[in-house]
Design a protein around this motif. Sequence first.
Motif, short mmCIF file in Angstrom:
data_model
loop_
_atom_site.label_atom_id
_atom_site.label_comp_id
_atom_site.label_asym_id
_atom_site.label_seq_id
_atom_site.Cartn_x
_atom_site.Cartn_y
_atom_site.Cartn_z
N SER A 126 15.46 16.25 -29.64
CA SER A 126 15.92 16.45 -31.47
C SER A 126 17.07 17.15 -31.11
O SER A 126 18.11 16.80 -32.33
CB SER A 126 14.86 17.07 -32.08
N ILE A 127 17.44 18.15 -30.66
CA ILE A 127 18.59 18.98 -30.83
C ILE A 127 19.80 18.06 -30.10
O ILE A 127 20.84 18.17 -30.74
CB ILE A 127 18.52 20.42 -29.92
N ALA A 159 20.00 14.95 -29.99
CA ALA A 159 20.27 13.83 -31.03
C ALA A 159 21.29 14.32 -32.09
O ALA A 159 22.25 13.66 -32.63
CB ALA A 159 18.99 13.38 -31.51
N ASP A 160 20.73 15.45 -32.63
CA ASP A 160 21.61 16.16 -33.86
C ASP A 160 23.15 16.46 -33.19
O ASP A 160 24.05 15.97 -33.80
CB ASP A 160 20.94 17.21 -34.21
N LEU A 161 23.28 16.84 -32.17
CA LEU A 161 24.61 17.06 -31.52
C LEU A 161 25.35 15.99 -31.42
O LEU A 161 26.62 15.98 -31.64
CB LEU A 161 24.31 17.97 -30.03
N ALA A 191 25.14 13.26 -33.08
CA ALA A 191 25.68 12.74 -34.44
C ALA A 191 26.54 13.41 -35.09
O ALA A 191 27.53 12.93 -35.52
CB ALA A 191 24.25 12.82 -35.30
N ARG A 192 26.69 14.95 -34.89
CA ARG A 192 27.35 15.82 -35.60
C ARG A 192 28.56 15.93 -34.68
O ARG A 192 29.63 16.45 -35.28
CB ARG A 192 26.59 17.04 -35.73
N HIS A 193 28.66 16.11 -33.41
CA HIS A 193 29.50 16.63 -32.75
C HIS A 193 30.15 15.51 -31.68
O HIS A 193 30.67 15.87 -30.55
CB HIS A 193 28.99 17.90 -31.82
N GLU A 194 30.17 14.38 -32.10
CA GLU A 194 30.53 13.13 -31.17
C GLU A 194 32.02 13.40 -30.64
O GLU A 194 32.33 13.29 -29.42
CB GLU A 194 30.43 11.93 -31.71
N GLN A 221 18.85 5.35 -25.94
CA GLN A 221 19.88 5.22 -26.73
C GLN A 221 21.50 4.47 -26.37
O GLN A 221 22.28 4.31 -27.08
CB GLN A 221 20.19 6.70 -26.89
N VAL A 280 23.57 25.71 -27.67
CA VAL A 280 22.93 26.07 -28.79
C VAL A 280 21.88 26.92 -28.24
O VAL A 280 21.20 27.23 -27.24
CB VAL A 280 21.98 24.53 -28.95
#
Length: 119
Positions: free
Chosen positions: A84-85, A87-89, A91-94, A20, A105
Amino acid sequence: MKFLIDRCAGTRLAYWLREQGHDVVESRERGEDPGDLVLLHWAADEERILVTIDSDFGYIIFTREIKHCGLVRLPDVPATVRISILADLIARHEVDLERKAIITVRSGRVRVSYTPEFI
């Protein structure tokens, strides 16, 4: 972002983060497990977010007031789920990650907290 991946969080997670475009160091690349305090110092000195499964790090940071550059504590689930977790973090918590948050989590819930020096 810059990450230090604790050996328990896994090489697959580190590999994915590198794919990434993140700057990633794995603790296992540095030899034997040096212990939690050394990992926290490495991460802080190198301005890296420490990623782990180990529950001790948050406690150490808050009770000993250890300098840090952020912490992500993931659940002990298969590597694909951890990826996956995370990646979500990201995206949402940058912004939280950039502000040196401690993100835990657990049971599908995300808790974001800060030490007093970062509030």
